[in-house]
Design a protein around this motif. Structure first.
Motif: not given
Lengths: 296, 300
Positions: A124-129, A131, A136, A165, A168-169, A172, A238, B38, B45, B61-62, B268, B271
């Motif tokens: 869900x976080x990466x779905x948002x980032x 978006x 991005x 992505x 991996x986040x 790793x 996701x 990371x 969030x 968003x940042x 968020x 989450x």
């Protein structure tokens, strides 16, 4: 003879009673469940399991289904990229952490924390980032890079890399920790010897340290590969398998057919294929690891 | 005057190292950049969850919020809707607590006694069962999902909390048993033998000698299980009914629901709320968590 028999069975009785849950789990759930599923994958079960033998029909249908083929292809791409990137990045990070640096535990804490999170949260976080309207892509465009295009979750061709992505986040850090443990197990004398001989550090890593860490690499590889085959929650959270069927995975196929599509036979056949994939990875490893020695 | 003697003896202590060498800049530079990467999703969030929707639509968003609001958190906790229920994520939270606490206790109780029996009271065939158990950890869950549905249905436990607790205990067993077996095997055997000579039996040795000596490994097992069970999605969605869904399942249903306007800030906040429990355990437990995953990597 007759007198000693019950005696033997009841000797060590408490231990046997204590082991009953393990014995039941091993025999009924693990062996029994697996055999049951494999057996029923040869039947025409639909809504309910039904013992009507149809041979390899379910498998033929499975391999003719486009969605299954896409799932397998995605698993391959995701799996191979995941293994390569997480091992390369994980090892480099571990090597950097092994340079007697300060704040080691701070860095480790930061790089490992995603591993504590669930795949649902990660997805869900990466779905948002990622978006495209807000994340991005939007930001780089508003900074003046108008033509920047990066919307993996909306573009079917690269959607699987969006999942990668996130994967991996999340994963790793684990590799880094396991590699670091391996590096710490290397004899310090080796480092001294190579320094005396004037061999550069990177050469020492590639030609001496990595070959020495072969067992660590192989074990980690097997564990990670077996986990990759099971990837499910991440996809559900996701992308939900989309756009279209672009990020479908075998585990999701199994779930959807077993519990959503009322087509148990397909679910059983697909899960048997997953079992086969894991066995191909695990059996040679178990053979190498435990076959020669006695017990692990 | 003291300087004179020290000059004669020569410099003492380690050679002072330059801090800003090229090597150090490279090492710390890389690690700092990676760390920032990371941390980025966590930052995003938190920031998103503190903004109002108009600000999210306009901005970046940042960027930190211009105006901090806790409304998304309140809404996520007590008002967010899944299907017809609109009592927020709190329901899922309490369900997860009701699932996690008994599952952790039961699975650790079973596995520790089991590991103890395997380490100190070996009986014929024990190793065979143990090998099957460990091998079972690698079998994809998907293969065993349906047979377990049938077993639970036969026992009348399908869809109940008890059933799910059983499932978690079963799938936690391989790794936990391995953990406890290895730990108990590493304890000095004389201790066990002395207790036996004194006439202590299976349970007495377990409760009075083994248990008090192995608290650290119990903590490691707890960390492993609490995070693992809290983060579970698959078993929760299959073996329980909607009003018993754990937090992860409810979170997914809230965020990925197709109805209504997307409220990213509420999503968020929800989450983050779901991730809070494992994150808290992670940051508090530190090294023990690492020890747990080194053993628990098997779980995948």
């Amino acid at each position: 003879m007759a007198a000693s028999r019950p005696n033997r069975l009841f000797r060590n009785l408490s231990a046997k009673i204590a082991a009953i849950p393990m014995i039941l789990t091993a025999l009924v759930v693990f062996v029994g469940g697996t055999v049951w599923t494999v057996a029923y994958s040869f039947t025409s079960s639909k809504m309910l399991p039904k013992w009507k033998f149809v041979g390899l029909d379910q498998y033929e249908r499975l391999w003719e289904t486009r969605r299954w083929m896409v799932s397998i292809e995605n698993l391959m791409i995701y799996g191979i990229c995941m293994l390569i990137f997480s091992f390369v990045i994980g090892f480099i990070l571990a090597a950097l952490m092994d340079q007697k640096i300060r704040f080691e535990s701070t860095f480790r804490t930061i790089i490992l924390y995603p591993y504590a999170l669930s795949f649902i949260v990660t997805g869900l976080v990466w779905q948002w980032v990622l978006n495209p309207e807000f994340g991005v892509q939007h930001i780089l465009r508003s900074l003046g890079w108008e033509s920047f295009n990066f919307d993996p979750l909306y573009n079917a061709d690269i959607a699987i890399f969006g999942v990668l992505i996130a994967g991996l986040w999340q994963g790793t850090g684990l590799i880094m920790v396991l590699m670091l443990a391996g590096l710490r197990g290397i004899d310090q004398e080796i480092w001294k010897a190579t320094r005396v001989d004037g061999i550069p550090a990177w050469k020492t890593y590639i030609f001496i340290v990595i070959p020495m860490m072969r067992p660590v690499f192989i074990t980690t590889l097997v564990l990670v590969a077996a986990a990759i085959v099971k990837v499910y929650d991440l996809i559900v959270a996701q992308t939900g398998g989309g756009p279209g069927i672009a990020t479908e995975m075998p585990a999701k196929y199994v779930y959807d057919y077993m519990f959503g599509g009322q087509n148990l036979g397909q679910g059983f056949a697909a899960s048997t294929m997953m079992l086969l994939a894991v066995l191909i990875v695990v059996v040679p490893w178990a053979y190498m690891e435990f076959g020669s020695k006695k017990r692990g | 005057m003291a300087d004179v003697t020290s000059t004669l003896v020569g410099p003492r202590g380690p050679k002072p190292r330059k801090i800003l060498t090229r090597n150090n800049i490279m090492i710390y530079g890389t690690l700092i950049i990676v760390s920032l990467y990371y941390l980025l999703p966590l930052w995003v969030m938190v920031m998103t969850s503190l903004k109002g929707m108009p600000e999210i639509r306009m901005g970046n968003i940042f960027a930190p919020p211009l105006e901090i609001t806790f409304e998304p958190w309140v809404k996520a906790w007590s008002e967010a809707c899944t299907g017809l229920n609109c009592d927020g994520l709190s329901r899922g939270f309490w369900n997860s607590v009701r699932i996690t606490v008994p599952s952790v206790i039961v699975s650790i109780a079973i596995a520790s006694v089991n590991g103890y029996a395997l380490a100190n009271w070996r009986f014929r065939g024990a190793d065979t069962f143990f090998t099957i158990l460990i091998f079972g950890a690698f079998i994809p869950y998907q293969v065993m999902l349906y047979p377990i549905v049938i077993l639970l249905r036969e026992m009348g436990l399908y869809g109940s909390l008890t059933g799910l607790i059983m499932v978690h205990s079963i799938f936690g067993m391989p790794i936990l048993t391995l953990l406890f077996r290895n730990y108990f095997s590493s304890l000095p055997e004389e201790l066990f033998k002395a207790a036996r000579v004194d006439g202590a039996g299976f349970w007495r040795i377990y409760f009075q000698i083994m248990l008090p000596m192995s608290l650290p490994i119990f903590v490691v097992a707890m960390i492993l299980q609490v995070t693992g069970i809290w983060n579970d999605f698959l078993f929760g969605v299959i073996y329980t009914k909607p009003d018993l869904y754990p937090m992860t399942v409810q979170l997914n249903n809230i965020v990925n629901s197709v109805q209504g306007v997307k409220e990213y800030n509420v999503n968020m906040a929800a989450t983050l709320l779901t991730g809070l429990v494992p994150l808290f355990i992670y940051f508090v437990s530190g090294k023990l968590f690492v020890r747990g995953i080194a053993a628990g990597a098997v779980k995948g």
